[in-house]
Design a protein around this motif. Structure first.
Motif, short mmCIF file in Angstrom:
data_model
loop_
_atom_site.label_atom_id
_atom_site.label_comp_id
_atom_site.label_asym_id
_atom_site.label_seq_id
_atom_site.Cartn_x
_atom_site.Cartn_y
_atom_site.Cartn_z
N THR A 45 -141.12 4.63 -45.96
CA THR A 45 -141.70 4.82 -44.61
C THR A 45 -142.50 6.11 -44.56
O THR A 45 -143.57 6.15 -43.93
CB THR A 45 -140.58 4.81 -43.55
OG1 THR A 45 -139.92 3.54 -43.60
CG2 THR A 45 -141.14 5.03 -42.15
N GLN A 85 -141.29 -0.29 -38.91
CA GLN A 85 -139.94 -0.77 -39.24
C GLN A 85 -139.15 -1.10 -37.98
O GLN A 85 -138.45 -2.11 -37.94
CB GLN A 85 -139.25 0.36 -40.04
CG GLN A 85 -137.98 -0.06 -40.73
CD GLN A 85 -137.52 0.99 -41.73
OE1 GLN A 85 -138.21 1.95 -42.03
NE2 GLN A 85 -136.33 0.80 -42.26
N ASP A 159 -143.72 -2.62 -42.75
CA ASP A 159 -142.62 -1.74 -43.18
C ASP A 159 -141.31 -2.49 -42.98
O ASP A 159 -140.87 -2.70 -41.85
CB ASP A 159 -142.65 -0.43 -42.38
CG ASP A 159 -141.79 0.66 -43.03
OD1 ASP A 159 -141.21 0.41 -44.11
OD2 ASP A 159 -141.71 1.76 -42.45
N GLU A 160 -140.73 -2.93 -44.07
CA GLU A 160 -139.48 -3.70 -44.05
C GLU A 160 -139.57 -4.88 -43.08
O GLU A 160 -138.80 -4.96 -42.12
CB GLU A 160 -138.30 -2.80 -43.65
CG GLU A 160 -138.20 -1.54 -44.50
CD GLU A 160 -137.11 -1.61 -45.56
OE1 GLU A 160 -136.39 -2.63 -45.64
OE2 GLU A 160 -136.98 -0.64 -46.31
MG LIG Z 1 -138.12 2.94 -44.18
#
Ligand SMILES: [Mg+2]
Ligand SMILES: Nc1ncnc2c1ncn2[C@@H]1O[C@H](COP(=O)(O)OP(=O)(O)O)[C@@H](O)[C@H]1O
Length: 308
Positions: A45, A85, A159-160
């Protein structure tokens, strides 16, 4: 071809002195799906937040679509859509209003036809007038993607994208990402799921403790680091491995019923035929055999372990 994103010597030390990124070089190719794979806390991140200008790097330079992310921030940021995320959606707004507003934030003129196509592509069109708070978790994630794409970026960061989502939604997300790539979008996704990198990526970068330990074509990564295993199921179980088999890297498993031989599949000589001859000389019969390749999971675990 020039990379669409170029990260050069980027470091990050957070206030308080924690170094989240060691000197990092990374190039993302136009049109690829790149997976940045690493355990929690690895710095994924942090890296994408720096590329997006949300976090300031301590050193190094980055260009996105040819624009320096510091000197030419607006143009660089314009090229990128970010799906963060954490789900943060303006719960009271309708889907349509939210997506239109996001586009406006980038100073882009309204383009209802583009937004309509976007929502249709994401199977959100029939939800366009609903308030986001009324949507399911899966639909909210789609809205996040629609927001990220509202200003027509050429690069999408996820992000994820599937952390904590169920299997069905994960499959849907993967499908969606593939469709986006087919339409020419470059995708950078971060994940701590090996399965996700293995399923989705053209290339994989493994990051651990703020350091990118390897970047490789997925197939090449598997080929280079893959070990293979030969399992021989014995007719009669053994108490211990006989002295005469010391020359091979063997393990006795399955309560003495099987011998496992780990070998390098790239080697000119695997040693298998010699092993089988020796077993015959020692009067050890086997009733069955099988081979398997080590999975990306095993490769990943060994890379992350070695980087400690
Ligand atoms: Mg992360
Ligand atoms: N704002 C911050 N201040 C201090 N440390 C941070 C901050 N943000 C992240 N970190 C630390 O930096 C490391 C990398 O975090 P992060 O980039 O979020 O990792 P990942 O996304 O791979 O899980 C972690 O150890 C995290 O605790």
């Amino acid at each position: 071809m020039d990379p669409i994103i170029s990260v050069s010597g980027v470091t990050k030390t957070y206030k308080g002195g924690f170094q989240a990124l060691k000197a990092t070089d990374l190039e993302i190719r136009r049109g690829e799906i790149f997976a940045l794979l690493g355990p929690n806390g690895a710095g994924k991140t942090t890296l994408i937040s720096i590329i997006c200008g949300i976090v300031k790097a301590s050193g190094g330079t980055i260009t996105a679509d040819g624009h320096d992310i510091v000197r030419d921030y607006r143009a660089a940021r314009q090229a990128i859509g970010l799906v963060p995320q954490e789900l943060t959606t303006d719960a009271f707004e309708s889907v349509w209003a939210t997506v239109r507003f996001s586009r406006g934030l980038f100073g882009k003129p309204p383009n209802p036809a583009y937004l309509e196509k976007l929502l249709k592509d994401l199977s959100l069109w029939d939800k366009k007038d609903e308030r986001i708070m009324a949507l399911s978790g899966g639909m909210k994630r789609r809205v996040m993607i629609a927001k990220a794409l509202s200003h027509e970026p050429t690069i999408l960061f996820l992000d994820e994208p599937t952390a904590g989502v169920d299997v069905e939604l994960r499959r849907d997300m993967w499908e969606m990402v593939r469709r986006l790539r087919e339409n020419g979008t470059t995708i950078l996704l971060t994940t701590h799921y090996i399965e996700e990198a293995e399923e989705m990526a053209d290339r994989i970068g493994v990051i651990a403790k703020g350091e990118i330990v390897i970047v490789e074509e997925k197939a090449e990564l598997m080929r280079k680091l893959g070990r293979r295993e030969l399992t021989l199921h014995l007719q009669t179980p053994l108490e211990t491995l006989p002295e005469g088999l010391k020359a091979w890297d063997l393990t006795l498993t399955d309560e003495g019923n099987s011998i496992v031989y780990a070998f390098d599949a790239q080697a000119a000589e695997t040693g298998i035929s010699a092993l089988i001859r020796r077993l015959a000389e020692l009067g050890l019969d086997f009733k069955d055999l099988q081979t398997r390749e080590s999975s990306l999971e095993e490769i990943f675990v060994s890379l992350v372990r070695d980087s400690k």
